[in-house]
Scaffold this motif. Structure first.
Motif, mmCIF file in Angstrom:
data_model
loop_
_atom_site.group_PDB
_atom_site.id
_atom_site.type_symbol
_atom_site.label_atom_id
_atom_site.label_comp_id
_atom_site.label_asym_id
_atom_site.label_seq_id
_atom_site.Cartn_x
_atom_site.Cartn_y
_atom_site.Cartn_z
ATOM 1 N N THR A 162 -19.765 9.871 16.551
ATOM 2 C CA THR A 162 -20.394 8.903 17.520
ATOM 3 C C THR A 162 -19.568 7.494 17.459
ATOM 4 O O THR A 162 -19.552 6.766 18.439
ATOM 5 N N HIS A 163 -18.872 7.200 16.421
ATOM 6 C CA HIS A 163 -18.286 5.979 16.083
ATOM 7 C C HIS A 163 -16.870 6.213 15.115
ATOM 8 O O HIS A 163 -16.940 6.739 14.468
ATOM 9 N N ALA A 164 -16.054 5.069 15.545
ATOM 10 C CA ALA A 164 -14.938 5.343 14.742
ATOM 11 C C ALA A 164 -14.137 3.839 14.603
ATOM 12 O O ALA A 164 -14.215 2.862 15.365
ATOM 13 N N LEU A 165 -13.645 3.783 13.246
ATOM 14 C CA LEU A 165 -12.789 2.427 13.029
ATOM 15 C C LEU A 165 -11.470 2.861 12.903
ATOM 16 O O LEU A 165 -11.161 3.463 11.743
ATOM 17 N N TRP A 166 -10.671 2.110 13.599
ATOM 18 C CA TRP A 166 -9.229 2.366 13.506
ATOM 19 C C TRP A 166 -8.707 1.668 12.270
ATOM 20 O O TRP A 166 -8.943 0.391 12.287
ATOM 21 N N LEU A 167 -7.919 2.235 11.642
ATOM 22 C CA LEU A 167 -7.036 1.389 10.618
ATOM 23 C C LEU A 167 -5.529 0.997 10.825
ATOM 24 O O LEU A 167 -4.985 1.585 11.721
ATOM 25 N N HIS A 175 -14.549 7.615 10.314
ATOM 26 C CA HIS A 175 -15.274 7.905 11.556
ATOM 27 C C HIS A 175 -16.428 8.709 11.322
ATOM 28 O O HIS A 175 -16.509 9.170 10.087
ATOM 29 N N GLY A 176 -17.362 9.147 12.049
ATOM 30 C CA GLY A 176 -18.243 10.017 12.046
ATOM 31 C C GLY A 176 -18.045 11.429 12.286
ATOM 32 O O GLY A 176 -16.767 11.811 12.397
ATOM 33 N N THR A 177 -18.865 12.409 11.984
ATOM 34 C CA THR A 177 -18.661 13.607 12.190
ATOM 35 C C THR A 177 -19.853 14.220 12.684
ATOM 36 O O THR A 177 -21.068 13.980 11.941
ATOM 37 N N HIS A 178 -19.876 15.452 13.416
ATOM 38 C CA HIS A 178 -21.361 15.930 13.792
ATOM 39 C C HIS A 178 -21.368 17.269 12.997
ATOM 40 O O HIS A 178 -22.231 17.891 13.016
ATOM 41 N N ASP A 179 -20.073 17.748 12.430
ATOM 42 C CA ASP A 179 -20.217 18.736 11.165
ATOM 43 C C ASP A 179 -20.650 18.179 9.951
ATOM 44 O O ASP A 179 -19.584 17.677 9.006
ATOM 45 N N THR A 180 -21.787 18.127 9.552
ATOM 46 C CA THR A 180 -22.202 17.675 8.373
ATOM 47 C C THR A 180 -21.789 18.403 6.957
ATOM 48 O O THR A 180 -21.900 17.659 5.836
ATOM 49 N N ARG A 181 -21.238 19.565 7.343
ATOM 50 C CA ARG A 181 -20.789 20.345 6.019
ATOM 51 C C ARG A 181 -19.725 19.795 5.690
ATOM 52 O O ARG A 181 -19.305 19.979 4.267
ATOM 53 N N LYS A 182 -18.891 18.808 6.268
ATOM 54 C CA LYS A 182 -17.694 18.045 5.709
ATOM 55 C C LYS A 182 -17.956 17.050 4.521
ATOM 56 O O LYS A 182 -17.124 16.792 3.841
ATOM 57 N N ILE A 183 -19.100 16.529 4.774
ATOM 58 C CA ILE A 183 -19.396 15.273 3.950
ATOM 59 C C ILE A 183 -19.503 15.803 2.522
ATOM 60 O O ILE A 183 -19.987 16.684 1.954
ATOM 61 N N GLY A 184 -18.852 15.114 1.870
ATOM 62 C CA GLY A 184 -18.791 15.417 0.141
ATOM 63 C C GLY A 184 -17.819 16.433 -0.094
ATOM 64 O O GLY A 184 -17.480 16.805 -1.283
ATOM 65 N N ARG A 185 -16.960 16.957 0.739
ATOM 66 C CA ARG A 185 -15.752 17.872 0.778
ATOM 67 C C ARG A 185 -14.527 17.380 1.035
ATOM 68 O O ARG A 185 -14.193 16.272 1.632
ATOM 69 N N LYS A 186 -13.331 17.957 0.562
ATOM 70 C CA LYS A 186 -12.019 17.837 1.206
ATOM 71 C C LYS A 186 -11.951 18.689 2.299
ATOM 72 O O LYS A 186 -11.766 19.787 2.349
ATOM 73 N N SER A 187 -11.886 17.948 3.624
ATOM 74 C CA SER A 187 -11.925 18.590 4.637
ATOM 75 C C SER A 187 -11.145 18.017 5.784
ATOM 76 O O SER A 187 -11.569 18.227 7.072
ATOM 77 N N TYR A 195 -21.437 10.601 7.590
ATOM 78 C CA TYR A 195 -22.424 10.874 8.497
ATOM 79 C C TYR A 195 -22.715 10.063 9.720
ATOM 80 O O TYR A 195 -22.238 8.792 9.575
ATOM 81 N N ASN A 196 -22.960 10.485 10.870
ATOM 82 C CA ASN A 196 -23.001 9.698 12.027
ATOM 83 C C ASN A 196 -23.956 8.317 11.846
ATOM 84 O O ASN A 196 -23.491 7.507 12.359
ATOM 85 N N GLU A 197 -24.985 8.770 11.117
ATOM 86 C CA GLU A 197 -25.969 7.727 10.912
ATOM 87 C C GLU A 197 -25.148 6.557 10.223
ATOM 88 O O GLU A 197 -25.561 5.119 10.213
ATOM 89 N N HIS A 198 -24.543 6.981 9.222
ATOM 90 C CA HIS A 198 -23.870 5.963 8.112
ATOM 91 C C HIS A 198 -22.779 5.304 8.915
ATOM 92 O O HIS A 198 -22.255 4.132 8.633
ATOM 93 N N ILE A 199 -21.889 6.105 9.791
ATOM 94 C CA ILE A 199 -20.810 5.394 10.263
ATOM 95 C C ILE A 199 -21.461 4.304 11.200
ATOM 96 O O ILE A 199 -21.019 3.261 11.650
ATOM 97 N N LYS A 200 -22.504 4.657 11.874
ATOM 98 C CA LYS A 200 -23.155 3.693 12.833
ATOM 99 C C LYS A 200 -23.613 2.478 12.337
ATOM 100 O O LYS A 200 -23.292 1.260 12.704
ATOM 101 N N GLU A 201 -24.100 2.429 11.084
ATOM 102 C CA GLU A 201 -24.320 1.275 10.328
ATOM 103 C C GLU A 201 -23.076 0.490 9.942
ATOM 104 O O GLU A 201 -23.162 -0.692 9.908
ATOM 105 N N LEU A 202 -22.199 1.289 9.385
ATOM 106 C CA LEU A 202 -20.959 0.680 8.962
ATOM 107 C C LEU A 202 -20.095 0.013 9.900
ATOM 108 O O LEU A 202 -19.763 -1.147 9.935
#
Length: 215
Positions: A162-167, A175-187, A195-202
């Motif tokens: 839902t949101h992305a921060l360009w470096l 950035h966020g991801t709709h695939d929550t299985r990726k979080i905590g992984r090498k992916s 998580y989308n709710e976390h990138i929204k806050e950040l």
């Protein structure tokens, strides 16, 4: 059906097959790609790529580090908090944020690059903020995967969530991801996913010029 739609469908289907190989999720019927025989899920069920080809290091450590990261102090990593500061810790798979006044601190679980050669460490900064980002493969990705679409619009199929921060580094994002299985992984292919709710806050906390350090 247009060739663009077919390419997009093939892209999402192949990403799903790679992402969930050998993994049956509870409460969801397992589907299989008739061409590869591998498990697959459609994009509506959360199987989207991560800033490029979705990759899971099936031979590596796939633990979820959500319970193992700890709070950090900014001083060992930054000389000041001008514009705020973000620390992406690849080892603990966590993203830390400190506001410029030091009163706001957050820590979020993250995905990390799938291999060392795709991992970039060092100092950079936020140069652009996009709500509802679109996605396009890098030239190298397109060369390796010519059937992939040239463009994925904002929405649930988009690998940037839902949101992305360009470096300042070309092609690198937080950035966020709709695939929550990726979080905590090498992916990922190099980006840091939340998580989308976390990138929204950040996204709300971070500014253009916010310092970023990957360790």
């Amino acid at each position: 059906m247009s060739s663009t739609a077919l390419n997009r469908r093939a892209f999402l289907g192949s990403a799903a097959a790679i992402g969930v190989a050998g993994l049956a999720l509870p409460g969801r019927a397992q589907e299989f790609d008739p061409n590869t025989g591998q498990p697959s899920y459609d994009a509506a069920n959360g199987a989207t790529p991560d800033a490029g080809m979705v990759q899971y290091d099936n031979e590596g450590d796939q633990r979820h580090n959500i319970s193992s990261f700890r709070t950090q102090d900014w001083r060992p990593y930054f000389t000041n908090l001008t514009n705020g500061a973000i620390l992406c810790d690849i080892t603990s798979r966590a993203v830390h944020f400190w506001s410029e006044d030091g009163n706001t601190y957050r820590v979020y679980p993250s995905s990390i690059p799938v291999s060392k050669d795709l991992t970039r460490l060092g100092r950079t900064e936020i140069i652009k903020k996009v709500e509802g980002p679109s996605w396009a493969p890098t030239p190298a990705m397109k060369k390796s995967n010519p059937a992939w679409p040239d463009f994925v619009p904002p929405g649930p199929d988009n690998p940037l969530g839902t949101h992305a921060l360009w470096l300042s580094w070309q092609y690198y994002r937080i950035h966020g991801t709709h695939d929550t299985r990726k979080i905590g992984r090498k992916s990922s292919n190099g980006c840091i996913g939340l998580y989308n709710e976390h990138i929204k806050e950040l996204f709300g906390f971070a500014n253009i010029g916010t310092q970023v350090l990957l360790i």
